[in-house]
Design a protein around this motif. Sequence first.
Motif, PDB file in Angstrom:
ATOM      1  N   TYR A  15       0.835  -1.268  -0.085  1.00  0.00           N
ATOM      2  CA  TYR A  15      -0.073   0.111  -0.007  1.00  0.00           C
ATOM      3  C   TYR A  15       0.900   1.304   0.061  1.00  0.00           C
ATOM      4  O   TYR A  15       0.740   2.076  -0.753  1.00  0.00           O
ATOM      5  N   TRP A  16       1.930   1.424   0.814  1.00  0.00           N
ATOM      6  CA  TRP A  16       2.548   2.444   0.924  1.00  0.00           C
ATOM      7  C   TRP A  16       3.661   2.711  -0.034  1.00  0.00           C
ATOM      8  O   TRP A  16       4.125   3.741  -0.581  1.00  0.00           O
ATOM      9  N   ARG A  17       4.127   1.494  -0.575  1.00  0.00           N
ATOM     10  CA  ARG A  17       5.167   1.365  -1.879  1.00  0.00           C
ATOM     11  C   ARG A  17       4.416   2.377  -2.998  1.00  0.00           C
ATOM     12  O   ARG A  17       4.993   2.961  -3.720  1.00  0.00           O
ATOM     13  N   TRP A  18       3.111   1.738  -3.096  1.00  0.00           N
ATOM     14  CA  TRP A  18       2.438   2.446  -4.519  1.00  0.00           C
ATOM     15  C   TRP A  18       2.032   3.862  -4.181  1.00  0.00           C
ATOM     16  O   TRP A  18       1.925   4.562  -4.985  1.00  0.00           O
ATOM     17  N   TRP A  19       2.022   4.320  -3.060  1.00  0.00           N
ATOM     18  CA  TRP A  19       1.940   5.704  -2.862  1.00  0.00           C
ATOM     19  C   TRP A  19       3.402   6.468  -3.303  1.00  0.00           C
ATOM     20  O   TRP A  19       3.407   7.581  -3.995  1.00  0.00           O
ATOM     21  N   VAL A  20       4.602   5.753  -3.248  1.00  0.00           N
ATOM     22  CA  VAL A  20       5.892   6.303  -3.948  1.00  0.00           C
ATOM     23  C   VAL A  20       5.621   5.971  -5.521  1.00  0.00           C
ATOM     24  O   VAL A  20       5.752   7.183  -6.364  1.00  0.00           O
ATOM     25  N   VAL A  21       5.406   5.021  -5.748  1.00  0.00           N
ATOM     26  CA  VAL A  21       5.461   4.415  -7.250  1.00  0.00           C
ATOM     27  C   VAL A  21       4.282   5.151  -8.217  1.00  0.00           C
ATOM     28  O   VAL A  21       4.649   5.894  -9.108  1.00  0.00           O
ATOM     29  N   HIS A  22       3.135   5.387  -7.579  1.00  0.00           N
ATOM     30  CA  HIS A  22       2.066   6.004  -8.331  1.00  0.00           C
ATOM     31  C   HIS A  22       1.736   7.300  -7.958  1.00  0.00           C
ATOM     32  O   HIS A  22       1.885   8.200  -9.029  1.00  0.00           O
ATOM     33  N   LEU A  23       1.608   7.709  -6.652  1.00  0.00           N
ATOM     34  CA  LEU A  23       1.427   9.060  -6.428  1.00  0.00           C
ATOM     35  C   LEU A  23       2.441  10.183  -6.501  1.00  0.00           C
ATOM     36  O   LEU A  23       2.309  11.205  -7.244  1.00  0.00           O
ATOM     37  N   TRP A  24       3.564   9.574  -6.282  1.00  0.00           N
ATOM     38  CA  TRP A  24       4.969  10.365  -6.261  1.00  0.00           C
ATOM     39  C   TRP A  24       5.492  10.495  -7.654  1.00  0.00           C
ATOM     40  O   TRP A  24       5.588  11.528  -8.273  1.00  0.00           O
ATOM     41  N   VAL A  25       5.569   9.182  -8.403  1.00  0.00           N
ATOM     42  CA  VAL A  25       6.041   9.336  -9.877  1.00  0.00           C
ATOM     43  C   VAL A  25       5.131   9.574 -10.866  1.00  0.00           C
ATOM     44  O   VAL A  25       4.974  10.599 -11.658  1.00  0.00           O
ATOM     45  N   GLU A  26       3.926   8.763 -10.885  1.00  0.00           N
ATOM     46  CA  GLU A  26       3.038   9.138 -11.794  1.00  0.00           C
ATOM     47  C   GLU A  26       2.056  10.230 -11.553  1.00  0.00           C
ATOM     48  O   GLU A  26       1.183  10.664 -12.589  1.00  0.00           O
ATOM     49  N   GLY A  27       1.772  10.730 -10.400  1.00  0.00           N
ATOM     50  CA  GLY A  27       1.073  11.764 -10.135  1.00  0.00           C
ATOM     51  C   GLY A  27       1.525  13.043  -9.955  1.00  0.00           C
ATOM     52  O   GLY A  27       1.553  13.972 -10.772  1.00  0.00           O
ATOM     53  N   PHE A  28       2.260  13.238  -8.843  1.00  0.00           N
ATOM     54  CA  PHE A  28       2.833  14.826  -8.868  1.00  0.00           C
ATOM     55  C   PHE A  28       4.051  15.029  -9.522  1.00  0.00           C
ATOM     56  O   PHE A  28       4.070  16.278  -9.861  1.00  0.00           O
ATOM     57  N   ILE A  59      -6.141  18.864 -12.085  1.00  0.00           N
ATOM     58  CA  ILE A  59      -7.292  18.545 -11.767  1.00  0.00           C
ATOM     59  C   ILE A  59      -7.883  17.039 -12.366  1.00  0.00           C
ATOM     60  O   ILE A  59      -7.914  16.143 -11.943  1.00  0.00           O
ATOM     61  N   LEU A  60      -7.623  17.169 -13.652  1.00  0.00           N
ATOM     62  CA  LEU A  60      -7.786  15.849 -14.513  1.00  0.00           C
ATOM     63  C   LEU A  60      -7.075  14.967 -14.332  1.00  0.00           C
ATOM     64  O   LEU A  60      -7.224  13.650 -14.154  1.00  0.00           O
ATOM     65  N   TYR A  61      -5.428  15.096 -13.912  1.00  0.00           N
ATOM     66  CA  TYR A  61      -4.713  14.089 -13.615  1.00  0.00           C
ATOM     67  C   TYR A  61      -4.960  13.235 -12.250  1.00  0.00           C
ATOM     68  O   TYR A  61      -4.616  12.170 -12.048  1.00  0.00           O
ATOM     69  N   LEU A  62      -5.323  14.313 -11.390  1.00  0.00           N
ATOM     70  CA  LEU A  62      -5.493  13.751 -10.120  1.00  0.00           C
ATOM     71  C   LEU A  62      -7.018  13.061  -9.571  1.00  0.00           C
ATOM     72  O   LEU A  62      -6.996  12.645  -8.545  1.00  0.00           O
ATOM     73  N   VAL A  63      -7.895  13.665 -10.094  1.00  0.00           N
ATOM     74  CA  VAL A  63      -9.436  13.412  -9.768  1.00  0.00           C
ATOM     75  C   VAL A  63      -9.147  11.545 -10.009  1.00  0.00           C
ATOM     76  O   VAL A  63      -9.997  10.903  -9.182  1.00  0.00           O
ATOM     77  N   GLY A  64      -8.453  10.959 -11.007  1.00  0.00           N
ATOM     78  CA  GLY A  64      -8.795   9.835 -11.381  1.00  0.00           C
ATOM     79  C   GLY A  64      -7.364   8.920 -10.690  1.00  0.00           C
ATOM     80  O   GLY A  64      -7.619   7.788 -10.359  1.00  0.00           O
ATOM     81  N   GLY A  65      -6.146   9.979 -10.650  1.00  0.00           N
ATOM     82  CA  GLY A  65      -5.022   9.404 -10.363  1.00  0.00           C
ATOM     83  C   GLY A  65      -4.783   9.254  -8.928  1.00  0.00           C
ATOM     84  O   GLY A  65      -3.924   8.207  -8.541  1.00  0.00           O
ATOM     85  N   VAL A  66      -5.215   9.732  -7.850  1.00  0.00           N
ATOM     86  CA  VAL A  66      -5.083   9.610  -6.648  1.00  0.00           C
ATOM     87  C   VAL A  66      -5.893   8.274  -6.127  1.00  0.00           C
ATOM     88  O   VAL A  66      -5.374   7.214  -5.691  1.00  0.00           O
ATOM     89  N   ILE A  67      -7.143   8.195  -6.332  1.00  0.00           N
ATOM     90  CA  ILE A  67      -7.925   6.963  -5.884  1.00  0.00           C
ATOM     91  C   ILE A  67      -7.454   5.990  -6.703  1.00  0.00           C
ATOM     92  O   ILE A  67      -7.718   4.576  -6.406  1.00  0.00           O
ATOM     93  N   GLY A  68      -7.230   6.167  -8.092  1.00  0.00           N
ATOM     94  CA  GLY A  68      -6.740   5.168  -9.137  1.00  0.00           C
ATOM     95  C   GLY A  68      -5.555   4.354  -8.742  1.00  0.00           C
ATOM     96  O   GLY A  68      -5.199   3.277  -9.096  1.00  0.00           O
TER      97      GLY A  68
END
Length: 737
Positions: A469-482, A515-524
């Motif tokens: 769960y926390w690893r994907w915070w880094v890989v998805h939210l950190w890299v793919e999101g922000f 907004i478009l990146y994060l509306v689906g990207g965070v919960i996604g």
Amino acid sequence: MLGAVLSISFAVILYFGSDIYESAPPIPERVVVEGSGELVHTREDILRGQDVWRSIGGQELGSIWGHGAYTAPDWTADWLHREARWILDDWARAEHGAPFDEIAAERRAALVERLSGELRENTYDPDSGVVTISPIRARALAAVASHYVDLFTDAPELDGLRESYAMPRGTVSTEARARDMTAFFFWATWACVTERPGSELSYTHNWPPEQLVGNTPSGELVVVSVASMVLLLGGIGAVSWFFAARRREEDPEPLAEDPLAKLTVTPSMRATQKYFWVVGALIVAQMATGIIAAHYGVEGGGFYGIPLDRWLPYSLARTWHTQLGIFWIASSWLATGLLLAPAIAGHEPKYQRLGVNFLFVCLLIIVAGSMIGQALAIHQQLTGEAVFWLGHQGFEYVDLGRAWQVFLFVGLLLWLALMVRALLPALRSSRGADRQLLVLFVLSAAAIGLFYGAGLMYGRESNLAVAEYWRWWVVHLWVEGFFEVFATVVIAFLFTRMGLVRVRVATAGVLVAAILYLVGGVIGMFHHLYFTGTRTVVMALGGTFSALELMPLVLIGHEAHQNLTRARSPGWVRAYRWPLLFFVAVAFWNLVGAGLFGFLINPPIALYYMQGLNTTSVHGHTALFGVYGMLGIGLSLFSLRILYMRARWDTSALRLSFWAINIGLALMVLLSLLPVGLMQTWASVEHGMWYARSAEFMQNADARRVPMAAGDRRHGLRGRLARRGLVRRRAALRLVA
């Protein structure tokens, strides 16, 4: 609006994150045999085994729950199939006098039904923390564990299988350590087949596909997959309508002179030059380790006859390959930020150059130290806590030891401080849209600095579901999101300072894109956690919201066309032609890699069969390198153009590299990864994940080299293809990179 999206989205993932803590597959205090009470494993055995798994590279050598490398098997799928076949053969010989494959079909069906009941029943007692297993399952576990101990140590009869898996002899240093690791493999596999209390689904939502034990897709997987496709179509329609109804302004005509030519290059800006040299060196190093790792898929024991695996085994080459990619991409972006901050503010704070140089030294120490630690761990020179803290955490993209991870987080905070102190004068003096764009720039930089800290939220003994769960915070939210938001803001800043885009238009565009990146990207983010010990609600949220991640792709064609037009502009703009063309490549790979290949595996029913196959690697290469790598190169070129404004560039090498990189990436995907991934998907659907990842399928190995049931070989996909003349012996599937 952006604040509301972030607040609601993070409230959702934090709320269901707490649910993951509560619903994760329990790690039993003891595993005992029914009747005799014989002790099989303890909690300490499982946790020690997890440390041993980390020490061999963890997810960089095979995979667990579908996450990891692709050359060796998924150990949970492989263990589950071997355990199931051992029990079925034992029953068949005891009751019918012949192996399972040689008895009548109706008798096989009866034994398979009986096996499902044997393995799927949850015997975990939450009060005592004890899991009870039957005597026959205990014997099966001993047999499978013995095979793994032989495989991971030095049994000579398994040399052929080790070569197929790109594993050198002595991957684990002692039999005792290898036996501890089998305890961890058993627990991870137990979660794959044991039904969650109150449910008919296993802890991993019936993943991996394995018909022998009743692991088949649930109705929820199909329903959520259909819903995700409907939401995607609706989201694309809404975005298309929004932009069609919105009045857009054309880009202004280019100014007569390059406004960036008037910038004064400050000492701290000049100090960023060495970062870009390091970025170039890390790119070359990453390419070299990628070539070596890919070759191990063909020659598992060496490199063109050189026994390279003695010094650089596959798991280490792949570790460095993935980690170096993150390092050079992040370094290029961070250096660009350090260069732009004084340029934007027109002011350089005192000691800014010292801070930039100090951060550079820290970067070198982190890169070198983490790579040395990983080498020591994989060569079995570190054990116990030292593996976790100084060596290898075992998690893909978060491989570096925890001490190096903490060091990197502190470095990111230092980078954020350097950025903010340089930008403060501009924040105080700016007004209107320019101020809004500057605030977005600071916020996106803060997100990059802070969100890497999520990787520190799990510990050495954390449940694997919690750590994922926390690893994907880094890989998805950190890299793919922000990273995506930061990149959008940086490019907008560059274009506004060049006079190619109006500030008001750029600010509005950045807000909408964010907004478009994060509306689906965070919960996604939850689409990475379908089968990692989470409940159905996580799969439902991930499946639906991850579809919305594709909404911004509606804008990709317009963005690419604009950048291509700018690259073809006459006059001084042509000096930025190749950075702009790299931005065009970013748009292309965003559509193809992040979009098409991402959605290929995102729906739950698709990922159920594809998780851990080369279809995942298709998405990973085209999204990470195709989007963020191309963007890192483009930003580096832009920055170097600013540093060397008056120099005359010979762009012939840039032209060659641009086309070679993009064409090479396309050929790698279309001729290698994608065809193999699709064939694996076919094998996974028809026979199960164990077969799609097996040496028999991937290497077309001789029967004697793979201890597999004859019926599996006879009826396998490879056998049918061979009979139809569609594959040749040993050469067929060695394209995999």
